[in-house]
Design an enzyme around this catalytic site. Structure first.
Site, PDB file in Angstrom:
ATOM      1  CE1 TYR A  87      38.004   4.558  -2.452  1.00  0.00           C
ATOM      2  CE2 TYR A  87      38.542   6.880  -2.747  1.00  0.00           C
ATOM      3  CZ  TYR A  87      38.609   5.720  -2.011  1.00  0.00           C
ATOM      4  OH  TYR A  87      39.307   5.705  -0.840  1.00  0.00           O
ATOM      5  CD  GLU A 145      60.403  23.624  -0.245  1.00  0.00           C
ATOM      6  OE1 GLU A 145      61.427  24.320  -0.366  1.00  0.00           O
ATOM      7  OE2 GLU A 145      60.416  22.470   0.216  1.00  0.00           O
ATOM      8  CG  ASP A 195      62.835  24.232   3.016  1.00  0.00           C
ATOM      9  OD1 ASP A 195      62.448  25.342   3.445  1.00  0.00           O
ATOM     10  OD2 ASP A 195      62.309  23.154   3.311  1.00  0.00           O
TER      11      ASP A 195
END
Lengths: 420, 674
Positions: free
Chosen positions: A163, A249, A301
């Protein structure tokens, strides 16, 4: 009332939950875990003394690694760089940066270290060239901003940095990528540049550590846990009576485990980075592993991306390979959910998803990666996934009840020491 | 129905039905249908679905016949199409019917009942009120849309379609049979032709008979004939034979050969106007060697139009040759027919001469393979049915050389390119002509063109499909070309933006047999791998050509913008460097930090403002200028010499009849047409 309800549900579930009857009493499981941790600790303490570094290996190609640098040395290297540039400009030659290439062609997996390192190829980034003018200008600007940070000795986030000159940077990915280039160029870690990423990872469980002087007890952090502090240099005094570290995860699974106070049943530390891990979480995990000498078990997963996340914790990402020495945690075990678990735990068809073309391609590519190949168990599991073309998320276990994960699946896994 | 599974005869059913008057089921009588009758009932098969489409198909069939006719005598085609709108009154007078006023208004479909009238008036009043209000508020007043002219069902529009060409013309005596007999034609046989079934002009006649009852007028003259044949006929649909009104030889007033066909049909110009114009335009693209004049004549003059699609080249594709069948494309029936028609005596000669790609030696090997009962000298007419089946089986299984495709007549890359440039005026165009490929024993050639930019082209993909050199306009979605261009070409890899750029994709497929899908001969299915692959390859080849052009253009643009792009960043870079220097100079002055000799002098200059941001900016600008100059020089030396290849232009020849004024000089001569 709530207590009652819970108990009743637990009673009712007793018979329903598949495989529950195979569970031995917690004390037996704990016993095996303890003996395991004990042996692991002694083993690592005996061998831990001689952790390999790049310098120890006689590699054919030279590799680049960065180190933590003090503020003043960062500042002076920026200054000498800028002085060189200023002289070049005044001499009428424009200027150029010599930036280490972070492309995948310049990466090398070192099996002895079990992580990715950066080779020594450089690319020239001249100002007077249409294709590199933007990047070299951004590099100059980032150097100036970091010089400022060093002079004032303050920390800012990557977002802050972006920014300060939105007009030039256009979007954050550009300033972020140049930031990595700069740390590569100066030969220091990103944390030495005083630029941090926003907090992403959380930790809960049997861990006590000091953050900027305050003692934190992670068993008393409520359900959400403690956010992993971005400045790892202010973290210290780690103490724990945990038997292992559980790497999760996903946020959803993390919340389930935290709410069920899984760490009280089996003393452990639970960490998640909610997807791809950020630098702070990886640093924190490494620090825990190094100081507490606990085994790290990963619950991801059952899809190629789960394994990819696992690899980032273990061997580092290509993007940050220049600092892989500090960011990687060796010896992470793949606890679940593994493709073979789908059938072993009789996860119903409707909870498994077919893999997309893209998934299968990613899976096949992973099979070619060195960090997968070094572990024959992983190769077998991944080949099974690619063959069956099925994937499943951790949440697939919720078919047997929301608490199946913490009540049955994990205890059973621990009891059988079923990890790779 | 309760009678569903019972054994009662269906004839009993009506009695149990609701109808009170018991009907007796007609005994099924064996009837026969003439081909003309069949097509009259199923006219959608030939593209005569509704009045609008009928008008379109009529124009199309007549134009295609004209082109075929002119090309068959290697004459550059000149085709004149006129559509004349005929009002109801005019039509009635034409057929000698007195125009009757409506007496019993309520009898008609568009009769407005009192209630409906009340409603309409109220609505109109309301609209007027709103408009008055809007006008008072100073809002933009929308023109009140004139109430749609009430059009009843009976209010058909009629058109006289005339098509005149400079083709071969027709032999005087054959004319009745050529128009008055469905499924008779000159285009049968294995050859690349536009028409195929001998249906086109006859369907127009059947449609005119169905909708107007008027006959068709044919004038024709052949080369060397000193008369013009005129024939007025219609068709006896039940017997599929011509019904001749007039058939006579007229005096030939001017030198002309060709045919002029005039037919009056029901149609719908309003809805099919754009289709017909698109058709003409695309026809002009694929046949730039033809000249088309399209006229629409109407009583209301603002609707009338004349469009001339001028000839742009006199290079004409060769006349497609009639070829023999390829052994792997024939079926049992075809073999039997060939056997009855052949002039050859024995089986060896038959195989050798009635098919392509079978040499004498090959034929002998084939006969040997057929089995012991086959001998090379066997009489071909003596073959039994079983033996013919054996031949067919062998043809299916044996391997034959692919047909070479020299019997095909593709439009040609040059013509396709010219056509695209002529009708679209694109910024860039690339064309490619593939070699002959084979699908089920039929050779085919795919030609493609890809254009960028141009007039009247919308953003995104514009697909133009041609099969045997006729444009395909309907059912674009399922076509192999559309599918390929949309799904299988990665446009961005050729630096083409699929959404923003005006892309024209032209694909022309010619074959002895185009595998059309559906009844209307309007699209080629996507399920034939051979064709899909060839189409994809051809489009890709065009894209590759375009890519190098686009890249060159982008480079040139980059050259122009390089200095600007570089200079844009000078203030940022100079500013950043100067800021660091300034800070260093400050800490140097405060003796916080020590710098060595050379650096110290530099920082000293910064503190004494001998070096400022402007100094850095200026130095950087100088450097950029120098680099830009060097690179421009380099670019010029690399690309300066190569020029676009020149293209031959076609200059329209002048009519010899026009008279000129010559201004002669010893060196040159000005010739002005008057």
């Amino acid at each position: 009332m709530a207590e009652k309800k819970k108990r009743r549900r637990a009673d009712a579930d007793d018979d329903d939950l598949p495989f529950k009857n195979r569970l031995k009493p917690d004390s037996v499981i704990l016993q095996t875990l303890r003996s395991l941790t004990g042996s692991a600790a002694t083993a690592s303490s005996s061998s831990g003394a001689k952790t390999l570094t790049l310098a120890d290996l006689a590699l054919s190609s030279t590799c680049r690694e960065v180190a933590d640098l003090s503020l003043s040395s960062v500042q002076s290297s920026i200054e000498s760089l800028i002085l060189r540039i200023a002289r070049s400009i005044l001499g009428g030659d424009g200027f150029a940066f010599d930036v280490p290439s972070r492309s995948s062609a310049n990466q090398l997996y070192v099996p002895e270290l079990d992580r990715i390192v950066l080779k020594d190829k450089n690319t020239l980034r001249p100002f007077a060239n249409v294709s590199s003018v933007r990047k070299s200008t951004i590099t100059t600007r980032i150097l100036q901003l970091i010089h400022q940070l060093c002079a004032k000795s303050i920390h800012v986030t990557k977002r802050d940095l972006f920014y300060t000159d939105v007009k030039l940077f256009q979007d954050q990915s550009q300033s972020d990528s140049v930031l990595d280039d700069v740390s590569c160029m100066l030969g220091c870690t990103r944390s030495s540049l005083n630029v941090i990423a926003a907090e992403k990872g959380v930790v809960v469980g049997r861990l006590i550590f000091s953050d900027n002087g305050d003692m934190i007890d992670c068993t008393k952090m409520g359900m959400g846990g403690k956010a992993i502090p971005p400045n790892i240099d202010r973290v210290g005094d780690m103490q724990s009576d945990a038997l292992f570290i559980l790497l999760v995860e996903k946020d959803a699974a993390y919340i389930r485990l935290a709410e069920d106070r899984f760490y009280n049943r089996f003393p452990c530390i639970i960490v998640t980075a909610k997807g791809q891990p950020d630098v702070a979480t990886r640093l924190f995990l490494r620090k825990m592993k190094m100081e507490l000498k606990l085994p790290v078990l990963a619950l991801v997963d059952s899809d190629p991306y789960g394994l990819k996340i696992l690899s980032v914790y273990g061997c580092g990402s290509k993007n940050m390979s220049y600092d892989s020495a500090n960011l990687t945690t060796p010896d992470i075990k793949w606890l679940g959910i593994r493709p073979s678990d789908l059938d072993k735990y009789k996860i119903p068809e409707q909870c498994r998803l077919p893999m997309t073309e893209q998934d299968i391609k990613t899976g096949k590519d992973l099979l070619e990666e060195d960090f997968v190949k070094k572990n024959p168990g992983w190769v077998e599991e991944l080949s099974l996934m690619v063959k069956t073309k099925q994937k499943a998320e951790i949440q697939a276990l919720s078919t047997f009840g929301f608490q199946y994960l913490s009540e049955v699946y994990l205890p059973l896994k621990l009891q059988q020491q079923d990890w790779l | 129905m309760e009678a569903g599974g019972s054994s009662e005869s269906p004839a009993d059913q009506p009695k149990r039905g609701k109808s009170k008057t018991p009907r007796k089921a007609k005994d099924s009588v064996l009837k026969q249908k003439s081909p003309a009758e069949f097509f009259a009932e199923n006219k959608n098969i030939a593209g005569f679905d509704n009045p609008g489409k009928c008008l379109y198909t009529t124009v199309r069939e007549l134009v295609e016949n004209s082109l075929d006719s002119a090309e068959s005598i290697s004459e550059l085609p000149v085709v004149e199409v006129t559509i004349e709108e005929i009002g109801k009154v005019k039509f009635n007078t034409m057929i000698g019917l007195v125009d009757r006023e409506r007496v019993d208004e309520e009898l008609y479909d568009d009769y407005e009942t009192a209630k409906a009238r009340e409603k309409r008036l109220a609505k109109e009043a309301r609209n007027q009120e709103i408009q008055a209000k809007n006008a008072a508020l100073g809002k933009k007043v929308k023109e009140p849309t004139p109430a749609k002219a009430m059009k009843g069902r009976g209010e058909a529009s009629f058109y006289r379609v005339t098509c005149k060409d400079n083709g071969r013309g027709m032999p005087h005596d054959d004319i009745p049979n050529m128009f008055g007999r469905v499924l008779s034609g000159t285009k049968y046989g294995l050859r690349q032709t536009r028409g195929k079934f001998g249906l086109g002009a006859k369907m127009a006649l059947i449609w005119s008979k169905m909708s107007t009852g008027l006959p068709i007028d044919i004038s024709s003259s052949m080369r060397g004939q000193n008369y013009v044949s005129f024939c007025r006929l219609d068709i006896d649909i039940h017997r599929n034979i011509p019904h001749i009104h007039i058939h006579e030889k007229l005096e030939k007033k001017e030198e002309w050969h060709g045919a002029e066909i005039q037919v009056v049909i029901e149609g719908n110009w309003t809805t099919y106007r754009s289709k017909i114009l698109h058709y003409m335009r695309q026809m002009a693209v694929i046949t730039p060697y033809a000249q088309f004049i399209f006229k629409f004549v109407s009583d209301t003059s603002d609707k009338s139009m004349t469009i001339k699609f001028a000839r742009r080249t006199d290079v004409m594709p060769p006349v497609p040759l009639e070829t023999k069948h390829h052994p792997s494309s024939v079926d049992l029936l075809l073999i039997k027919r060939l056997i009855t028609e052949t002039s050859k005596q024995n089986i060896l000669q038959f195989l050798q001469h009635e098919f392509v790609n079978i040499s004498k030696a090959h034929a002998e090997r084939l006969i040997g393979e057929m089995g012991p009962e086959f001998q090379p000298k066997m009489l071909i007419k003596s073959l039994t049915d079983q033996q013919i089946v054996r031949i067919h089986q062998l043809f299916r299984q044996a391997k034959f050389e692919d047909p070479i495709g020299d019997c095909l007549s593709p439009a040609g890359e040059y013509n396709l390119r010219l056509g695209i440039i002529k009708e679209l005026h694109p910024d860039m165009v690339a064309t490619y002509s593939g070699s002959a490929q084979v699908f089920e024993g039929h050779p085919f050639i795919v030609e493609a063109g890809v254009s960028l930019g141009g007039k009247d082209v919308k953003q995104g993909l514009n697909i133009f499909r041609f099969a045997n050199r006729i444009p395909l306009l309907f059912e674009q979605g399922a076509d192999v070309v559309t599918r390929t261009a949309l799904k299988r070409i990665n446009w961005s890899s050729y630096k083409i933006n699929q959404m923003q750029d005006k892309i024209g994709v032209f694909v022309s497929i010619v074959s002895t047999k185009i595998p059309f899908k559906g009844t209307g001969k309007e699209y080629i299915g996507d399920d034939i791998t051979e064709i899909a692959t060839a189409v994809k390859y051809a489009i890709q080849q065009c894209c590759i050509q375009l890519k190098s052009k686009i890249v060159k253009k982008m480079q040139a643009r980059e050259q122009q913008e390089r200095k600007r792009n570089l200079s844009k960043y000078i203030p940022n870079a100079a500013g950043a460097v100067y800021d660091v220097l300034k800070e260093m100079a400050q800490s140097h002055a405060l003796k916080k930090k020590r710098y060595e000799d050379e650096d110290a002098t530099l920082l000293g200059k910064v503190s004494t403002r001998l070096i400022t941001k402007d100094t850095l900016t200026e130095k950087l600008s100088q450097h950029v200028e120098q680099v830009d100059y060097e690179m421009a020089l380099e670019f010029a030396t690399q690309s300066g010499v190569s020029e676009e290849p020149r293209e031959a232009i076609y200059i329209h020849s002048l009519d010899t009849k026009s008279d000129f004024i010559d201004f002669s000089n010893s060196i040159f001569c000005f010739r002005l047409t008057r």
